[in-house]
Design an enzyme around this catalytic site. Structure first.
Site, PDB file in Angstrom:
ATOM      1  N   CYS A  67       0.829  -1.206   0.000  1.00 45.36           N
ATOM      2  CA  CYS A  67       0.000   0.000   0.000  1.00 45.36           C
ATOM      3  C   CYS A  67       0.863   1.256   0.000  1.00 45.36           C
ATOM      4  CB  CYS A  67      -0.996  -0.030   1.150  1.00 45.36           C
ATOM      5  SG  CYS A  67      -2.386   1.067   0.847  1.00 45.36           S
ATOM      6  N   HIS A  86      -3.513  -4.574   0.281  1.00 45.04           N
ATOM      7  CA  HIS A  86      -2.823  -5.166   1.436  1.00 45.04           C
ATOM      8  C   HIS A  86      -2.886  -6.695   1.349  1.00 45.04           C
ATOM      9  CE1 HIS A  86      -2.218  -1.580   4.001  1.00 45.04           C
ATOM     10  NE2 HIS A  86      -3.331  -1.129   3.438  1.00 45.04           N
ATOM     11  N   GLU A  91      -1.322  -8.822   2.942  1.00 48.67           N
ATOM     12  CA  GLU A  91      -1.150  -9.471   4.253  1.00 48.67           C
ATOM     13  C   GLU A  91      -2.472  -9.899   4.894  1.00 48.67           C
ATOM     14  OE1 GLU A  91      -0.523  -6.298   3.546  1.00 48.67           O
ATOM     15  OE2 GLU A  91      -0.971  -4.926   5.205  1.00 48.67           O
TER      16      GLU A  91
HETATM   17  N1  GLN Z   1      -1.597   6.890   3.166  1.00 55.80           N
HETATM   18  C1  GLN Z   1      -1.812   6.206   1.935  1.00 55.80           C
HETATM   19  C2  GLN Z   1      -3.210   6.417   1.382  1.00 55.80           C
HETATM   20  O1  GLN Z   1      -4.085   6.867   2.073  1.00 55.80           O
HETATM   21  C3  GLN Z   1      -1.537   4.716   2.112  1.00 55.80           C
HETATM   22  C4  GLN Z   1      -2.469   4.024   3.019  1.00 55.80           C
HETATM   23  C5  GLN Z   1      -2.013   2.665   3.462  1.00 55.80           C
HETATM   24  O2  GLN Z   1      -0.825   2.362   3.421  1.00 55.80           O
HETATM   25  N2  GLN Z   1      -2.923   1.851   3.946  1.00 55.80           N
HETATM   26  O3  GLN Z   1      -3.461   6.192   0.212  1.00 55.80           O
END
Ligand code: GLN
Length: 531
Positions: free
Chosen positions: A379, A505, A507
């Site tokens: 992400c 994600h 994970e």
């Molecule tokens: N801060 C970034 C976003 O809002 C990544 C978010 C994250 O890593 N879950 O897009």
């Protein structure tokens, strides 16, 4: 419908969630259909707006609920995806009640804790039982007995026995035996007191779990049985183990399945030995591999719990043990990536929000790219890698994410229009599963062995397609695309042994006995180049 309620006493952090998950694991392996829920006391509506430094990771379900990290344990232990219905916070309960009140559903009535709040609590359990069609719904009550904020849940679960009968409801309680250094013994009194506290709410536990950091004596268990009126075989010692996945086998050793089956009048089938094989693999002697997580919530490692569990299972799959290094990205800003990362075989940049430590993460991605070190970006880790590539390979020095610099001239990571209109912060990110079409021939496509996948998201910002052609020409590979919205979901870097970063994600979908393909391949590659 049968329900198992799990409460905790003496202190928090005993692993009540692991025990609830382990009970689910045992019942499922013995042929039952289970569903697990967590009730949290907080007045938040969900976990999405809580800083991870307070309660750790915000876990995301397929249907996009932002939940307590215990849901991750449940999914890993019962190898089953849960839903929004699994996570209930007091804020949700009160929100529903106030909406009912305004609509006039209670017209003429005084709204009270009993029956209105407790009915709403019970309603959630019944709805989950009906929808999941589970044989048994396991309900974990967050917090510790005696907390003011938990009373409505305890009253709710007390009433459930009246509503459904003793044969269909079971109360489990997890407590702790502290160790007295001076007398070199474990003490049972706090546990007795917590069982007594529970009794003041009208609940006598059917089975209790005695947690301890030292060996437990038969005598101590007898004390609990006699003083608290609990069946002797229903007082179960749970000494701290090296690995949480051993807990179901430990509970089986004490015949937990048989006790539950007797009390709930359940017929359990014989289980297979898949979990035992996993435990054997975990316990076997294996070479270590050093992997670094470069993040910023270093004093609250539970923030990355699904990431660390996914890494561990990927290591076990590859017959390795994980040696994890926790690297603070702000330290990289001061000391440089090389100094702090040179001893690691692979690097993970996990999810995150906000400006702090961002430049250290960008330096990390640069170091991994230039030195052919396996890199897995999750992400934020994908957004970081994109910014790094854009800055140092394309030479667009002033590029950034609009999150970190809203005025950047080159927003290679940006807010889509649909997000700019959003005013409310809660539950409005891109959440839950989205499809992703994989590009043939990429590392990702090979790892998954599929052309279409679906993965869980939780972010507001996206890869900016305006830069895509230029980045691709420079050697960035777009390995996955969301077909509906044409969004870049996975990037790789050409001629690198493993540089894979996803906007989702992975994970959250990894399981101890079935590591996620990206984690599995990340570790496999790292292993192959480990000196
Ligand atoms: N801060 C970034 C976003 O809002 C990544 C978010 C994250 O890593 N879950 O897009």
């Amino acid at each position: 419908m049968k329900f198992i309620f799990v409460t905790g006493g003496v202190l928090s952090g005993l692993g009540k969630g692991i025990i609830a998950a382990s009970v689910g694991n045992i019942l499922k392996r013995h042929g039952k259909k289970v569903f697990i829920m967590k009730f949290d006391q907080y007045y938040n509506v969900d976990a999405g707006t809580i800083n991870p430094t307070e309660h750790g990771e915000c876990f995301v379900t397929d249907d996009g609920a932002e939940t307590d990290l215990d849901l991750g344990h449940y999914e890993r232990f019962i190898d089953q995806s849960l839903s929004r219905q699994s996570s209930v916070m007091s804020g949700q309960i009160y929100q529903a009640i106030l909406e009912n009140e305004r609509r006039g559903d209670y017209l003429g009535k005084t709204i009270q804790m009993i029956p209105h709040v407790t009915d709403e609590v019970k309603k959630r359990m019944l709805e989950a039982a009906k929808k999941s069609k589970a044989d048994i719904v396991i309900v974990e009550i967050g917090g510790t007995i005696g907390d003011y904020e938990g009373a409505h849940f305890l009253e709710g679960i007390r009433q459930m026995r009246r509503d459904f009968g003793a044969e269909n409801t079971l109360y489990l309680h997890v407590g702790f035996f502290p160790w007295m250094e001076t007398t070199q013994e474990l003490k049972t009194k706090p546990m007795q007191n917590s069982i007594r506290d529970l009794a003041t709410y009208g609940i006598t536990p059917d089975i209790v779990f005695c947690r301890a950091d030292h060996p437990i004596d038969r005598k101590q268990l007898e004390k609990i049985s006699v003083f608290c009126g609990i069946d002797e075989d229903a007082v179960i010692p749970v000494e701290t183990l090296a690995c949480v996945y051993e807990v179901p086998m430990l509970l089986e050793k004490f015949h937990l399945g048989a006790v539950v089956s007797r009390k709930l009048n359940l017929k359990l089938e014989k289980s297979d030995d898949e979990w035992q094989k996993l435990v054997d693999k975990i316990e076997a002697d294996k070479p270590k591999i050093k992997i670094a997580i470069v993040g910023k919530y270093m004093d609250m490692r539970d923030t990355y719990i699904s990431v660390t569990e996914a890494l561990k299972s990927a290591c076990w799959w590859n017959d390795l043990d994980l040696e994890l290094g926790w690297i603070d990205s702000e330290k990289i800003e001061k000391q440089g990536a090389e100094k702090l990362l040179k001893d690691y075989t692979g690097i993970v940049v996990p999810g995150g929000f906000g400006n702090r430590g961002i430049e250290g993460k960008i330096a990390t991605a640069k170091y991994a790219r230039e030195n052919n070190i396996p890199y897995l970006g999750l992400c934020l880790g994908m957004q970081i890698a994109t910014i790094e590539f854009c800055r140092h390979v394309l030479g667009t020095a002033d590029c950034n994410s609009e999150e970190f610099n809203p005025k950047t001239k080159n927003p290679v990571i940006h807010l889509m229009n649909s997000q700019t209109k959003i005013k409310e912060k809660g539950g409005t990110m891109r959440l839950g599963v989205y499809k992703c079409k994989l590009t043939p021939g990429t590392i990702a496509a090979k790892a998954y062995g599929q052309s279409m996948i679906s993965e869980r998201h939780r972010h507001r910002f996206e890869f900016n397609n305006k830069y895509r052609t230029r980045l691709e020409k420079a050697g960035l590979i777009v390995a996955g695309i969301n077909p509906e919205q044409n969004l870049v979901e996975i990037i790789e870097i050409k001629n690198h042994p493993f540089f894979v970063a996803s906007q989702f994600h992975p994970e959250f979908k990894s399981r101890p006995n079935r590591p996620h393909p990206l984690f599995r391949e990340f570790i496999k590659t790292a292993k192959s180049i480990d000196k």
